[in-house]
Design a protein around this motif. Sequence first.
Motif, PDB file in Angstrom:
ATOM      1  N   LYS A1358       0.858  -1.159   0.000  1.00 19.37           N
ATOM      2  CA  LYS A1358       0.000   0.000   0.000  1.00 19.37           C
ATOM      3  C   LYS A1358       0.908   1.227   0.000  1.00 19.37           C
ATOM      4  CE  LYS A1358      -3.580   2.604   2.449  1.00 19.37           C
ATOM      5  NZ  LYS A1358      -4.421   2.699   3.658  1.00 19.37           N
ATOM      6  N   ASN A1359       0.701   2.002  -1.031  1.00 17.26           N
ATOM      7  CA  ASN A1359       1.546   3.197  -1.209  1.00 17.26           C
ATOM      8  C   ASN A1359       3.038   2.818  -1.107  1.00 17.26           C
ATOM      9  OD1 ASN A1359      -0.702   4.860  -1.531  1.00 17.26           O
ATOM     10  ND2 ASN A1359      -0.872   5.204   0.685  1.00 17.26           N
ATOM     11  N   LEU A1363       1.745  -3.858   3.243  1.00 15.83           N
ATOM     12  CA  LEU A1363       0.385  -3.665   3.760  1.00 15.83           C
ATOM     13  C   LEU A1363       0.252  -4.360   5.101  1.00 15.83           C
ATOM     14  CD1 LEU A1363      -2.576  -2.718   3.339  1.00 15.83           C
ATOM     15  CD2 LEU A1363      -2.968  -4.915   2.218  1.00 15.83           C
ATOM     16  N   ASP A1390      -8.880   4.441   3.171  1.00 13.68           N
ATOM     17  CA  ASP A1390      -8.432   3.277   2.417  1.00 13.68           C
ATOM     18  C   ASP A1390      -8.037   3.644   0.993  1.00 13.68           C
ATOM     19  OD1 ASP A1390      -8.823   1.508   4.530  1.00 13.68           O
ATOM     20  OD2 ASP A1390     -10.964   1.424   4.119  1.00 13.68           O
ATOM     21  N   TYR A1394      -2.289   0.371  -4.468  1.00 14.34           N
ATOM     22  CA  TYR A1394      -2.034  -0.961  -3.923  1.00 14.34           C
ATOM     23  C   TYR A1394      -1.307  -1.778  -4.970  1.00 14.34           C
ATOM     24  CZ  TYR A1394      -5.195   0.136  -0.067  1.00 14.34           C
ATOM     25  OH  TYR A1394      -5.792   0.699   1.015  1.00 14.34           O
TER      26      TYR A1394
END
Length: 1435
Positions: A1358-1359, A1363, A1390, A1394
Amino acid sequence: IIQVHVSGITDTEEERIKEAAAYIAQRNLLASEEGITASKQSTASKKSAVSKQSAVSKHSTASKESAVSKHSAVSKESAVSKHSASTSSLHQEEAFEKKSRKVAIREKAERLSLTKTLEETEAFHRKLNEDHLLHAPEFVIKPRSHTVWEKENVKLHCSVSGWPEPRVTWYKNQVPINVHANPGKYIIESRYGMHTLEINACNFEDTAQYRASAMNVKGELSAYASVVVKRYKGEFDETRFHAGVSTLPLSFAVTPYGYASKFEIHFDDKFDVSFGREGETMSLGCRVVITPEIKHFQPEIQWYRNGAPVSPSKWVQTHWSGDRATLTFSHLNKEDEGLYTIRVRMGEYYEQYSAYVFVRDADAEIEGAPAAPLDVMCLDANKDYIIISWKQPAVDGGSPILGYFIDKCEVGTDSWSQCNDTPVKFARFPVTGLIEGRSYIFRVRAVNKTGIGLPSRVSEPVAALDPAEKARLKTPLSSLSFIIIIVTEEEPSEGIVPGPPTDLSVTEATRSYVVLSWKPPGQRGHEGILYFVEKCDAETENWQRVNTELPVKSPRFALFDLAEGKSYRFRVRCSNSAGVGEPSEATEVTVVGDKLDIPKAPGKIIPSRNTDTSVVVSWEESKDAKELVGYYIESSVVGSGKWEPCNNNPVKGPRFTCHGLATGQSYIFRVRAVNAAGLSEYSQDSEAIEVKAAIAAPSPPYDITCLESCRDSMVLGWKQPDKSGGAEITGYYVNYREVIDGVPGRWREANIKAVSDEAYKISNLKENMVYQFQVAAMNIAGLGVPSAVSACFKCEEWTIAVPGPPHSVKCSEVRKTSLVLQWRPPIHSGRTPVTGYFVDLKEASAKDDQWRGLNEAAIKNTYLRVQGLKEGASYVFRVRAINQAGVGKPSDLAGPVVAETRPGTKEVVVNVDDDGVISLNFECDQMTPNSQFNWSKDYVSTEGSPRLDVESKGNKTKMTFKDLGTEDIGIYSCDVTDTDGIASSYLIDEDELKRLLALSQEHKFPIVPVKSELAVEILEKGQVRFWMQAEKLSANTKVTYIFNDKEIFEGPKYKMHVDRNTGIIEMFMEKLQDEDEGTYTFQLQDGKAVGHSTLVLIGDVYKKLQKEAEFQRQEWIRKQGPHFAEYLSWEVTGECNVLLKCKVANIKKETHIVWYKDEREISVDEKHDFKDGICTLLITEFSKKDAGIYEVILKDDRGKDKSRLKLVDEAFKELMTEVCKTIALSATDLKIQSTAEGIRLYSFVTYYLDDLKVNWSHNGTAIKYTDRVKSGVTGEQIWLQINEPTPNDKGKYVMELFDGKTGHQKTVDLSGQEMPMLADRARVLGGLPDVVTIQEGKALNLTCIVWGDPTPEVSWLKNEKPLVTDDHCSVKFEAGKTAYFTISGVSTADSGKYGLVVKNKYGSEISNFTISVFIPEEEARKATEQHQKGNKKSK
């Protein structure tokens, strides 16, 4: 005004003359009182005359007035009476008329008596002082003519008087005799005024007229004598004898009684070396036997100590009883130590005998105290002080002497007083506090830490008088008529203040005192003057009077209590009743301290055997020693560690015989020098030497052989003794005897006179008779033991055809690998002459069958240099002669000889002096007193050679070539006689001859060697420096500077400098102008040596130099302000950036630096601090846009400087090439990456430029790019993409990066193993969208299919960060194929990017997707309204 011309009287007549003078003066005074008419002046001076008379009676020797009173008291009284010699004759007549006849007669008688006394005194002094006056030489005894037999010796004697002592030179037929030209032929001696010429082994050439020439400063006088040499057989040749010369035999003389006598003088019962102790008595004596005895003709006996006559005194007395001479010491002192000689003269003949007397120190009263000093004497005396000197003792008592105390005693008293409170170390001291005119004696005592030693012997009495006063008292009066008295009637003039003294100087300075001396002033009036001495520190003008209480009477003064090491100046003032005069000129600055240095230690102590109880010690004298008194020698038994003095009175010269040693004991010796400053350090200890007699008779000769036999004669040969007895063998005696039927007869003498060779021909033998022989050697010690009896030799005519054996075979110049063998030709040469020789050798221990020859062909020389010997081996040699009939018998063996180079061996050295004279030099340190140098060429003596000069002195000899040429080629050797075979040689061949002649020419016409030729260089300011360097420059070297054939000199244009230490010669010019073009020359002259060096500066060479000089001058001007030490340049950094840099100098805080590009200023963020002097400009990711002209400027109040750098065209291309090269070199190795489409090959660089060309090749073939195979650059990544690879894509891939000049390659091998990887690598097959938009609060479920073998690993991002899963967001992977992603109740938090990452061993892949969460409109409206309400409430 009274002028008195008068001289003093000697002490022997002083009292009688004073009494007579006083009586006459008193009588004249009484007569004048009875009525004699006198002038006003005479009457007025009566009181003065009475006082003068009183001074005579009280103290007639103290002053100038009292000296006059000895004689001129009469004159003083006469000057004030009518009976004065200066009054008129009328007054004399009147005076005589009033006197009685009796008085007049008595006066005349007394006057005549006094005149006679004065004349006798004057005559006595003329006789007494005769030896102290200069007078020409005079022969007391003239040389006498002699007639002698051939081979005998003769001595010519003469005795000469004169002052100064004359120098005597001997001549033969008007040619000076040179003892060195004929060594051993002539012996010239001068002892105690007796001069001797001894002619050894007279021959016919010695018949001549001989002259003794005596010369001194007063003139020259000669005496002649003739020598006639007679033959043994034949009559005396009268024609060879000079007319008018006496022919009396040798040793005859004419006695004072007029008849000829031959005197033989012998000494019996002689005194030997004697040892005494201070305070003891000693007597030296011997019985003198003179034949024939002549009545009333007694011999003249004279004793000498160290060459000086001994006069009887209270310490020593002499006695002659008629047949025995005695010298007696009533009280021994160390001053009595020395060499004593008794000389007995009878007519013209004398004999003498000498022995040494040693005086040991008396036992000290205090154990450990030093011994008494010696030789206390007066060096200088005047009214105010007396300078005493002495010699330091040899024994210090075990601890260093701290100094000396001086005692004085007035003559006539027994009261001794100490003169100094503090011990003085310097052996001289001025004694003050004396009473003028009185006499004193002195003594000295030494002191160390233990105590004070015994006093020395007292000095001779010394009077405290000025030298001029003393001389006047000791000079006889010539006549009363010399007294001139002038009486005037003038009134006394007023007193005159005396002027300043002159010639003030420091005559002596030590750490204890300083002595000043000066001359009285010219202006001083009629009365006496006194002196005041002043001192001041050298740095100040604060003068202090030294003698404030007691003025100085004499023009000399000693100052004490000065600070050692401190500097002073001195001056003197005069004073009398009129006042104190002006001071003299001050002396130079004087530093208080000893000006005389302690001598250096002697060197090279060499002991040599003498007798069973004595050793001769010699040494090298102390270098640069001043006022040397002598040397003390000490001995020590080896291993004892105890040193004893060998002498207690310092000896002069570098040699001394130490007596009283134990026979057979080994001793070592040491020496130290002494002067007034003190004793030197001890020398190094000598080598140990055993005490035993030095000279003995030689050992027997050996190996007697028959060298030739005839009908009535035989020639014998033998070898010289192994031991010479310590002296040169002077000859041999041969005995022989007949042997009949094996029975030997009685021995007979073969020769009456000794033979010098090792061979002798015996004549008058019987033919066919058998003989035996024996030989004895002789030296100065006597005849040695005869040799063993020889073998039997038959006297018969030799008829053999071959030659006999060579003889006298000997080895010389023995070294570790070579030696020289010499021999003499055989006596018997055979039927034909000898044509050559063969030399054989073998080791001494080898058998007779191991002889080997050294020369295949016969040699004609009688010598051979044997090479190739084994060091340390022992060899024997033999020689055989050859003629046409064959080879003869071998010689006797020579040897055995050990091949070794002995310690201390020296070689002949060639030398070329400054005048080009070539000489061979040799030095020997192992000579004996009888040793001589013998030079030879090709082993034949050079004596008498007209081409050579030989000079020998001491242990050195020199053979000089008069005109070296080809005829001088050969081997030159030097043998030292009376040594153990010491010899050396030098070969002069053609090459050496050329070298020596060239060196001689160079020394005759020398050049100054030049190390660097004349050169020119430009200095920092644009100055021009001409310079050259010589190897060496002396203080006398002269340099001449020449420009275009004209000498130039120091001035505004030229500056010259010579550094004599380095040899550098320089000339400087500030600037080169057009007229300075030309030729420059430096000329050198150092005595006879000359040299020069030239530099030509013409045309382009000069213009280039001139331009360079101007450039350097401008550069120097530029550098006076801020400037660039290094101009602007570029470099490419490791990060592929371009760095422009420069180095600056002479900057300060206010200095500014500005950068420009294409004349536009560049703003620089950083401010330069100039700490390292480097300024830089960094250009990152350099590309074409950065091309241009860069400039940097430095400036402040002193000026400015700039530097430009063009980065355009070719310069830019060059820089870009370097940048591309650096980028290419930064490329990483090729790597393989699997992608969704296929395979990617890639490499990273620092950054990429279009100028960097990229080429890909596959298996050596350039790749053709298609849709399936592509190449490209993404950021810093250079890649090659292969989509859907096939087996044909296997192979070697090369990436070439071309920087414009060079290609740089990176390779990777894509083998078949990578193909299965393409199918089995991990990848995402599908199911994930690119973007997911979902309403807030909803649930999100994503499913995707993945593939890979082996099963890939799955992870989520994530980013771009891992995650973090929880109940809100969860992931799941099932069956290795399906991946699930679930978010329950999404919210705006959210939202984001991703990614799904799949990875196995064949590769990895990322599938990215984006989630966007939105809010419905109703919710948005509600949110807006609530927001507005909130705002109203806040208002």
